[in-house]
Design a protein around this motif. Structure first.
Motif, PDB file in Angstrom:
ATOM      1  N   HIS A   1       0.823  -1.220   0.000  1.00  0.00           N
ATOM      2  CA  HIS A   1       0.000   0.000   0.000  1.00  0.00           C
ATOM      3  C   HIS A   1       0.847   1.256   0.000  1.00  0.00           C
ATOM      4  N   TRP A   2       1.741   1.386   1.012  1.00  0.00           N
ATOM      5  CA  TRP A   2       2.464   2.656   1.091  1.00  0.00           C
ATOM      6  C   TRP A   2       3.473   2.815  -0.042  1.00  0.00           C
ATOM      7  N   GLY A   3       3.904   1.695  -0.634  1.00  0.00           N
ATOM      8  CA  GLY A   3       4.775   1.812  -1.798  1.00  0.00           C
ATOM      9  C   GLY A   3       4.072   2.485  -2.963  1.00  0.00           C
ATOM     10  N   ARG A   4       2.821   2.124  -3.177  1.00  0.00           N
ATOM     11  CA  ARG A   4       2.055   2.723  -4.287  1.00  0.00           C
ATOM     12  C   ARG A   4       1.717   4.192  -4.036  1.00  0.00           C
ATOM     13  N   GLU A   5       1.813   4.634  -2.779  1.00  0.00           N
ATOM     14  CA  GLU A   5       1.484   6.016  -2.456  1.00  0.00           C
ATOM     15  C   GLU A   5       2.687   6.948  -2.556  1.00  0.00           C
TER      16      GLU A   5
ATOM     17  N   ASP B   1       3.867  -3.248  -7.086  1.00  0.00           N
ATOM     18  CA  ASP B   1       3.759  -3.757  -5.724  1.00  0.00           C
ATOM     19  C   ASP B   1       5.171  -4.019  -5.185  1.00  0.00           C
ATOM     20  N   LEU B   2       5.568  -3.290  -4.132  1.00  0.00           N
ATOM     21  CA  LEU B   2       6.924  -3.438  -3.601  1.00  0.00           C
ATOM     22  C   LEU B   2       7.186  -4.818  -3.018  1.00  0.00           C
ATOM     23  N   VAL B   3       6.152  -5.507  -2.534  1.00  0.00           N
ATOM     24  CA  VAL B   3       6.357  -6.868  -2.046  1.00  0.00           C
ATOM     25  C   VAL B   3       6.725  -7.782  -3.206  1.00  0.00           C
ATOM     26  N   ASP B   4       5.991  -7.683  -4.308  1.00  0.00           N
ATOM     27  CA  ASP B   4       6.329  -8.468  -5.496  1.00  0.00           C
ATOM     28  C   ASP B   4       7.722  -8.111  -6.013  1.00  0.00           C
TER      29      ASP B   4
END
Length: 593
Positions: free
Chosen positions: A280-284, A301-304
């Motif tokens: 979430h916060w990566g996309r923001e 997506d930073l997790v991916d």
């Protein structure tokens, strides 16, 4: 210059070291002068420094001070990324004001470094003196070609622009140097010292936030904004001219569009630095992370992105760690972590004689695994990947900048001498196909300077709002846990930057920083896939007018320098086992023993 033994039509040439960059980058090429094309390219770096080795056992709170010394150019980017990784490990969320200040410091760094590199280092490749030596026919055409945006930047012809870029004596060359001083002052206002910040810590910053602080920053920023209103149209005129003067020049430095961006400029309203909320916060972020394959957004997506990172060897001087015990088997969300992920990497240097058929460089080969292939992503020098990812994600809209899904609009307000101005960076194409080449990497660098300036205007407003509301806290206390795994993601000036840390018994057990240079300067991996420099250069046509008699390799140099190489981040010093020759007792200077 020697003739290749395998193919007499190929001429072997080497440029080592490449000039106008930091570090020991070398290119070894085979040139097909008959067909005017580079046939093969090998990228090398000849030194090794072991940050990932000597970080072990250190106090995690020292990580950002130590890793900022990886580089004397982008040290603050390393410090920022390390602080992000520490915030995750310690479970601390900085106050909003601390994040706005950090964003302003990093925006100033982008403006400083891109301006200095673009105008005073890359610009020399397109200046009048260089073009006169390599392509006198192009210079003659430039003398006759009026600049379409002369009213914006003040140079009547393309040749006038080229003359302004002549090193030391060119008018614009000198002006850009003066502007770089402004941006360095802006950085120091927010982070204390350039390039190794003195007020940047986990949990926030030590900068004392006042209205005067932001005002001092803003007065300098507005002068830079005014400067950019001239720079963007000037570079558009210059780069567009090369397509016009040299049909086919779009192939110089062109490679498949495989771009990576890890995102930049946190939004403190969303970013809590927890791994569980990282998607979430990566996309923001105000620069949206993303992996671009063939021009299309694969993920933001930073997790991916994190789980897809693989560190391969192949042609680099290291022994494999495949049989070593992994530090991390699953991430905090329960996802499996590969043995070739930075969390599990072991750095085992193995110096040996250079062999282009086997091992030939100290740079490893980072790749991104999409589920099927290990992709050799590049950053394009940083800006083209950042703008491309932000444009396609379409998530940023703060008035000063807007991502549309296919472009990025940059709105610069009225300044002392110039009215408000809107620039739009559009995803580059050629004949309907996405285009990443030398000219477009350089063009994006100019547009991203304007983007960083526009974002900084917004960050100043938000920072001032916090101060005026009485929310002046800039740092949050924390404790160091006995056990933790964490990661930090940001964009160094030249592109993707990640720091991965494992803490055991309160000390660093494993730590691996991956800046943009290992991605861009990577060598042929275990699958035989060349790195981005190699790939881009060995597809490059030769447009010089006088080869091979007086061959400068300007098209090759433009290709490499379009990536903004900076080798200190790619390689580190290696001392070996060593042998003690003798031990000398030296008395203390004041007489004590």
């Amino acid at each position: 210059m020697t003739t290749s033994e395998r193919n007499p039509d190929l001429v072997e040439m080497a440029w080592d070291p490449i000039t106008r960059i930091v570090g020991s980058l070398g290119l070894y090429c085979k040139i097909d002068f008959r067909n005017r094309r580079v046939a093969e390219c090998y990228s090398t770096s000849s030194i090794f420094r072991g940050y990932s080795v000597f970080m072990k056992g250190k106090d995690p709170r020292d990580a950002h001070f130590i890793t900022s010394r990886i580089c004397g150019i982008c040290g603050d980017n390393h410090a920022t990324c390390s602080v992000y990784a520490q915030n995750m490990a310690y479970g601390v969320r900085p106050p909003a004001l601390g994040e706005w200040i950090l964003n302003l410091g990093e925006a100033a760094e982008y403006m400083f470094d891109h301006n200095l590199y673009q105008e005073n280092l890359v610009g020399v490749d397109y200046c009048e003196k260089m073009v006169r030596e390599t392509n006198p026919g192009v210079l003659a055409m430039a003398e006759r070609t009026e600049a379409p945006h002369a009213g914006d930047h003040g140079y009547r012809t393309i040749a006038d622009i080229m003359r302004s870029l002549n090193p030391l004596e060119g008018e614009f060359y000198r002006e850009a140097l003066a502007v770089s001083r402004l941006t360095r002052e802006m950085f120091c206002l927010m982070e204390g010292r350039h390039v190794h910040p003195s007020t940047l810590y986990p949990g926030g910053v030590g900068t004392v936030a006042t209205v005067q602080l932001f005002t001092d920053y803003l007065t300098r920023l507005m002068r830079y904004v005014e400067f950019m209103k001239r720079v963007v149209p000037m570079h558009d005129d210059l780069f567009d001219f090369f397509y016009q003067a040299l049909p086919g020049y779009e192939e110089v430095g062109r490679r498949r569009v495989l771009l990576g961006c890890w995102g930049s400029f946190q939004d403190p309203e969303h970013c809590d630095f927890t791994y569980r909320n990282m998607s979430h916060w990566g996309r923001e972020m105000y620069v949206t992370p993303g992996v671009i394959v063939d021009g299309k957004l694969v993920t933001n997506d930073l997790v991916d992105i994190n789980l897809g990172i693989r560190i391969l060897l192949g042609s680099s001087y290291y022994d494999d760690w495949q049989d070593q015990e992994p530090f991390v088997t699953r991430d905090p969300l329960g996802n499996p972590v590969d043995i070739r992920h930075p969390w599990n990497q072991h750095t085992i240097p193995h110096p040996q004689k250079r062999d282009f058929g086997d091992k030939y460089s100290w740079v490893m080969s980072p790749r991104w695994f999409d589920g099927e292939d290990a992709l050799a992503l590049d950053t394009g020098g940083g800006p083209i990947a950042r703008l491309w990812s932000t444009a396609l994600s379409g998530r940023v809209d703060i008035g000063y900048v807007e991502s549309t899904g296919h472009s990025v609009r940059i709105n610069l307000p009225k300044t002392a001498l110039r009215p408000e101005k809107t620039f739009e960076w559009k995803i580059p194409e050629f004949k309907g196909q996405p285009l990443s080449n030398a000219l477009e990497r350089n063009r994006a660098r100019t547009y991203f300077q304007a983007y960083a300036a526009a974002c900084a205007l917004y960050f100043v407003e938000r920072g001032l709002a916090e101060v005026r509301a009485g929310r002046t806290q800039t740092w949050e206390p924390f404790t160091v846990p006995d056990e933790a795994i964490s990661c930090g993601f940001t964009e160094a000036v030249r592109g993707v930057l990640s720091h991965h840390m494992v803490i055991r018994n309160g000390k660093i057990a494993n730590y691996h920083p991956y800046p943009p240079t290992p991605w861009n300067a990577s060598v042929r991996d275990v699958h035989g896939t060349p790195g981005p420099y190699e790939d881009a250069v060995q597809n490059t046509p030769i447009f010089e007018e006088n080869p091979p008699a007086d061959f400068k390799g300007i098209d090759i140099m433009r290709t490499v320098r379009s990536f903004d190489p900076c080798l200190p981040c790619g390689v580190h010093m290696y001392l070996g086992g060593g042998e003690e020759l003798r031990r000398v007792h030296t008395p203390h200077a004041f007489g004590a023993t």
